[in-house]
Each structure stands twice: as C-alpha cells, then as structure tokens.
Design an enzyme around this catalytic site. Structure first.
Site, PDB file in Angstrom:
ATOM      1  N   GLU A 156       0.852  -1.188   0.000  1.00 34.27           N
ATOM      2  CA  GLU A 156       0.000   0.000   0.000  1.00 34.27           C
ATOM      3  C   GLU A 156       0.885   1.234   0.000  1.00 34.27           C
ATOM      4  O   GLU A 156       1.909   1.279   0.688  1.00 34.27           O
ATOM      5  CB  GLU A 156      -0.902  -0.014   1.235  1.00 34.27           C
ATOM      6  CG  GLU A 156      -1.788   1.202   1.394  1.00 34.27           C
ATOM      7  CD  GLU A 156      -2.739   1.054   2.581  1.00 34.27           C
ATOM      8  OE1 GLU A 156      -3.137  -0.105   2.886  1.00 34.27           O
ATOM      9  OE2 GLU A 156      -3.073   2.062   3.222  1.00 34.27           O
ATOM     10  N   GLU A 161      -2.817  11.469   3.430  1.00 36.07           N
ATOM     11  CA  GLU A 161      -3.911  11.298   4.369  1.00 36.07           C
ATOM     12  C   GLU A 161      -3.933  12.513   5.289  1.00 36.07           C
ATOM     13  O   GLU A 161      -2.891  13.097   5.600  1.00 36.07           O
ATOM     14  CB  GLU A 161      -3.742  10.036   5.202  1.00 36.07           C
ATOM     15  CG  GLU A 161      -3.812   8.747   4.407  1.00 36.07           C
ATOM     16  CD  GLU A 161      -3.700   7.524   5.299  1.00 36.07           C
ATOM     17  OE1 GLU A 161      -4.735   6.936   5.651  1.00 36.07           O
ATOM     18  OE2 GLU A 161      -2.562   7.167   5.658  1.00 36.07           O
TER      19      GLU A 161
END
Length: 408
Positions: A156, A161
């Site tokens: 990932e 974020e």
C-alpha cells in the site's frame, strides 16, 4: 489508509525549510493516464471508463462510520444527494453527508470511495493529484494505492492522508498531511511494516486553501519519493534498504498498483465526528495524473579496493558521475552477508541510500563492510569477497561497480 497500523511505522516530522533541493530537469512529458474531471454538465458522475465504486458499510477495517454509496443504492444513500459527481467546473466532488443526527453525537453518514481496480493499474512513474480537503472532527480524506500481485499482502502507498488534530494520538490538523508505505513481513504475527512521515504545508498553507495542493510521488525501482506541490523537492524518500530484516519490498515489478480516492468518516485514527463536523464535507479533486520518466542514463561509478580487519568496519568511497538532469539515484550493495553486512551512506539528509545529482554532476558515497571479530574462527570463507554496488535511476536504467575486498 491502514490507520490502525500507523504507530507501527516510522513517523518523521519534516521541517519544510530543510527539504528544498536544487532544481533539475528530468523530463516527464505529457501524462500517460489522467482524469481532469472536465465534464461540462454539473452533476455528471465520474467517468465509468476510469473509475469504479467501493460501496457498503462496516467492512473497511478501520471502524469507520460511513456507508460508501454508489448510484442506485438504497437508504441511507440518497439519489437526490449524490456523494460523488463532477461539478462542471473541472473538479470531482466527493462529499460526506450526515443522514441522521442519531446516534448522538456522531450521527450516521454516507460518503464515496472510488478506485481504478479492474480498469487501470500502474507500475512506476510520477503519480499526483491536486485537491482541496475538508476539515472537521472525524474527517479522513485519502489519496492512495493498493497492490494487485500477491501472495499475501500486496502493499500500500498512502500518498496523502489527513485527519483532525483533536482525534486519536498522531492527529495532524489542517496544516499537516501524512504519507506512509506499507510492505509485507515474512515472519511474526503482524503481516506488514509501515514507513511514514508527516509534512507541514509551507508558507502557512492549509489543506482547505482555495487553491488545491498537489500530493504526489515518484515511484521507481527500489525507491519511492513523495512530494508536496513540487516534485523536484520530495520530503520523504524510502528505498529497499529501509525494509526491516523480516520484510519484503513489494513495490517492484511484477507488482502493479491501482488508485483509490475516498473520504472516510470516523474510525480509529481521526476519532468520531460530532455536531461541529460540516455536512456536506467536501473533498474537491482538480485532477489525477500519471507521468512516465524519459530515459535517464545510470551514472558511471568507480571505487578503490576495500581493506578491513576482522572485528572492525572498513569503508571505501564510490565516485559517481552523471548528467545534472539525472536527479536522484538509488544505490544498492550486494555481496555482504548477515554476518558481514554492507551499508551505503551518501550523506543525503532524506535517505543515505540515495545520491542526488541535481547539486552537480560529480557525487560520492561511502560503502562500509562490517566484519565480526570471530569471522576467521567461525570458518567463514574470507577470500575472494567482492561487493557489487548498483545504481538505479528513476527510469529504471542501472549501472554497477565491483569492489574487491581484502580481510586481514
């Protein structure tokens, strides 16, 4: 987006003034894949030739509250209040909507999560999006990628974020974003490792500034560089040399990755929403683009033989020459063993395994071989040892130099 794992990684707070590097002229050309969200009709859905929907509730692993909606879903999704659409002004809109005030104080929420899985995946290049993010309790916008090639966890890359500062430990607030890469572990109960960094937006910037900010990465063999607004000045660089001893670098060929764009609500990291959380909470995406690097020739390298005594560490200097537009190059060392590890130190403040040619055509790095004091008595073969240093450019070209080793 693996929020519950973030404390397992290496979190680094980065000061922006220390990140600026000299410019260089790597060539990227036009995007090889992109979505500019240029629908002329306000309310048009995302292009189905580029995006599909994740949908449903309660299955995202982070204890999120929202139901992700797609067209045609029943309540709590609402056909007259879509969670994702193009605004007719060159943007994709992803919005989280409070559908009920109960249970107080969190309420119930809908949102959207898009992905390119099954339509388009990627391997290497410069990947970026320009977006304006919402802020408020419990909001968790993300721009990220997941791997497609197993076995097990395929990796990932969380390019961006953001969560509120008042959430759980590790909160960020409106002036800070986080990037993390998650790779696979081969032993133990945990299935992955995490390497991450936080960065503060420069010049007093915020994630909800009127003009969008660019969040991107340069992904190449054995190296990932993450940047904010300017690809020439990454704030986070990790390479295969940074993987734990029981980990696997899962970001090379044959693995490919697909994009995800989503706005989560609640969960273990951002904490819950409350009465102050805006509804709609709007994530505005100007574009998503993928570029491929033009061919970049690997540097020429030379190094003197290395001499080392048992029980010590010996070093040799590698001299590298390349054009100024070569940019950053990853260096790998092979030929050492678990008992005699070899390491690279380029002196780079961002990563010791990376040499940056934007500061000049001639650079150096140090290779060190550590030999334990009991190497001879342990019966190890100390004759004919050679270290091989390999340099990889962002386009994948590579060169090598071999260093003979004498152990006394």
């Amino acid at each position: 987006m693996i929020g519950q794992m973030r404390n397992c990684g290496v979190a680094i707070a980065v000061a922006w003034f220390a990140l600026a590097g000299h410019g260089h002229a790597q060539t990227w050309g036009d995007p090889v894949w992109n979505d500019e969200f240029n629908a002329t009709s306000a309310g048009a859905p995302p292009d189905p030739a580029k995006w599909v929907y994740d949908f449903g509730a309660g299955k995202w692993g982070n204890r999120e509250l929202e139901t992700y909606c797609r067209p045609g879903m029943d309540a709590p999704c609402q056909a007259d209040k879509p969670n994702v659409f193009q605004d007719g002004q060159g943007n994709l809109v992803i919005q989280a909507l409070r559908t009920s005030l109960d249970p107080a104080p969190t309420g119930t929420w809908t949102s959207a999560r898009l992905k390119t899985l099954g339509i388009q995946d990627f391997q290497y290049g410069r990947l970026e999006s320009c977006m304006r993010l919402p802020t408020g309790p419990g909001l968790w916008p993300a721009f990220w990628l997941l791997g497609t090639v197993g076995p097990g966890f395929s990796g990932e890359m969380d390019i961006m974020e953001n969560v509120p500062k008042m959430g759980q430990p590790g909160g960020l607030g409106p002036t800070v974003v986080e990037t993390t890469i998650h790779g696979a572990l081969t032993t133990g109960q945990r299935r992955l490792f995490s390497l991450g960094a936080d960065v503060t937006l420069p010049n007093g910037g915020r994630v909800d500034d009127p003009a969008c900010h660019v969040y991107g990465e340069i992904w190449s063999p054995f190296m990932i560089q993450v940047y904010l607004d300017d690809w020439r000045s990454p704030y986070f660089i990790r390479t295969a040399n940074d993987v734990p001893t029981d980990g696997r670098w899962v970001f090379n060929d044959p693995n490919r990755f697909y994009f995800l764009l989503n706005l989560a609500v609640g969960g273990g990291w951002p904490g819950p929403p409350d009465a102050n959380t805006p509804s709609p909470a709007t994530m505005l995406v100007d574009y998503v683009r993928v570029y491929k690097a033009a061919p970049v020739k690997a540097p020429d390298m030379t190094a003197a033989p290395l001499q080392v005594k048992t029980g010590t560490a010996g070093s040799a200097t590698i001299a590298l020459h390349a054009n100024g537009d070569t940019g950053r190059v990853y260096l790998a060392c092979a030929g050492g063993t678990l008992n005699m590890p070899c390491t690279i130190d380029s002196g780079s403040p961002l990563n010791p395994s990376v040499v940056d040619f934007s500061g000049g055509e001639n650079q150096t790095a140090k290779v060190t071989l550590s030999v334990p004091s009991g190497a001879k008595s342990a019966g190890l073969d100390l004759n004919g040892i050679r270290l091989t240093i390999t340099a990889y450019t962002v386009s994948g070209d590579h060169s090598t130099v071999t260093i003979p080793v004498t152990i006394e």
